[in-house]
Write a protein that holds these residues in place. Structure first.
Motif, short mmCIF file in Angstrom:
data_model
loop_
_atom_site.label_atom_id
_atom_site.label_comp_id
_atom_site.label_asym_id
_atom_site.label_seq_id
_atom_site.Cartn_x
_atom_site.Cartn_y
_atom_site.Cartn_z
N LYS A 140 -56.62 43.58 50.43
CA LYS A 140 -56.34 42.69 49.35
C LYS A 140 -55.79 41.14 50.16
O LYS A 140 -55.24 40.35 49.37
CB LYS A 140 -54.51 43.60 48.66
N ALA A 141 -55.06 41.53 51.22
CA ALA A 141 -54.67 40.63 52.17
C ALA A 141 -55.39 40.30 52.80
O ALA A 141 -55.62 41.09 54.23
CB ALA A 141 -53.08 40.65 51.96
N ILE A 204 -42.77 41.15 54.46
CA ILE A 204 -42.30 41.90 53.79
C ILE A 204 -40.95 41.75 53.48
O ILE A 204 -39.88 42.16 53.80
CB ILE A 204 -43.12 43.82 54.25
N PRO A 205 -40.58 41.95 51.67
CA PRO A 205 -38.84 41.36 51.31
C PRO A 205 -38.49 42.57 51.54
O PRO A 205 -37.12 42.64 52.01
CB PRO A 205 -39.76 42.09 50.01
N GLY A 240 -43.46 45.26 49.15
CA GLY A 240 -43.52 44.11 48.07
C GLY A 240 -44.57 43.00 49.12
O GLY A 240 -44.54 41.21 49.21
N PHE A 241 -45.31 43.48 49.92
CA PHE A 241 -46.48 42.63 51.07
C PHE A 241 -46.53 41.70 50.04
O PHE A 241 -46.76 40.74 50.03
CB PHE A 241 -46.56 43.05 51.99
N LEU A 242 -47.46 42.07 49.61
CA LEU A 242 -48.49 41.40 48.18
C LEU A 242 -47.65 41.15 46.95
O LEU A 242 -48.87 40.24 46.50
CB LEU A 242 -49.26 43.35 48.27
N ALA A 243 -46.49 41.44 46.65
CA ALA A 243 -45.59 40.73 45.88
C ALA A 243 -45.12 39.22 46.56
O ALA A 243 -45.38 38.10 45.45
CB ALA A 243 -44.34 41.03 45.19
N THR A 244 -45.45 39.08 47.76
CA THR A 244 -44.48 37.33 48.09
C THR A 244 -46.13 36.42 48.52
O THR A 244 -47.21 36.66 48.06
CB THR A 244 -44.13 37.77 49.35
#
Length: 244
Positions: A140-141, A204-205, A240-244
């Protein structure tokens, strides 16, 4: 939340160490009859020495024909975890055809091959089932030096969606989990350098990498009837990596 797999037979690939080993053990604890598959016999024997009732099978899943023959011989399964994978990390400009082929043979083609055999027997037996593919946040990233690996995991995600669509009418659910860096023994060595890890951790949050148990718990849930309406999902386990 009580989850039981009593009377269920489950195949876990790449089960000799790391995440796959953790999955096999936790499913065994939940009452499943486990068949653990890996290329490395010594890893499997170590697993079986601790859990004698776990059946072990060694085969190189990159070998399409041999793998198909072995999986056919194992009989019917109620669930499958496609965990076997390889990560060859190199800069995009130096990626080779050989590394591309090896990565896709193991990370994508093997999952297709094994899933075909397992799913066909589910269909023939008219029994519902569940399949979980172990993907990665790298699908995804973009991650530096992960071009081939990322491409293979993105392909696995696409395969997951196609499987969910076509197998759903037979009562077979297919999902993937997409973890960030998970602190297996190998990862602890690879990410022990603060200079290397700090850049990833900053994104990573939750401020940390994942533990094997955190992937295992998600896989157990997705395999179980507790997730009976979840199909075709790619679940990030990334703090939360992909949320940022």
């Amino acid at each position: 939340m009580e989850i039981s797999f009593k009377g269920k037979r489950i195949l876990v690939t790449g089960a000799g160490q790391g995440i796959g080993r953790g999955i096999a053990i936790e499913l065994w604890r939940a009452g499943a009859n486990i068949v653990a598959l890996s290329r490395t016999r010594t890893h499997l024997e170590s697993l079986q020495s601790e859990y004698p009732s776990i059946e072990i099978v060694d085969v190189d899943v990159a070998d399409w024909d041999k793998t198909r023959e072995v999986i056919e011989s194992l009989g019917h399964f109620d669930a499958l975890v496609n965990n076997a994978a390889i990560a060859i990390c190199e800069p995009f400009l130096t990626c080779s055809a050989a590394d591309f082929n090896k990565t896709f043979d193991i990370n994508v083609k093997a999952a297709l091959n094994i899933s075909q055999v397992v799913a066909r027997k589910m269909v023939e037996n008219k029994t519902p089932g569940s399949i979980v593919n172990i993907s990665s946040q790298a699908s995804k990233a973009a991650l530096k030096d992960h071009a081939i690996y990322s491409a293979s995991k993105a392909a696995l995600d696409a395969l997951t969606r196609a499987m969910a669509l076509e197998l759903g009418p037979y009562g077979i659910r297919v999902n993937s989990v997409n973890p960030t860096v998970i602190m297996t023994a190998m990862a602890k060595v690879g990410w022990s350098d603060p200079k290397k890890s700090s850049e990833m951790l900053a994104k990573i949050p939750l401020g940390r990498f994942g533990e094997v148990s955190e992937v295992v718990n998600a896989v157990v849930f997705l395999l179980s009837e507790k997730s009976s309406m979840i199909n075709g999902v790619e679940l990030p386990i990334d703090g939360g990596f992909l949320a940022t």
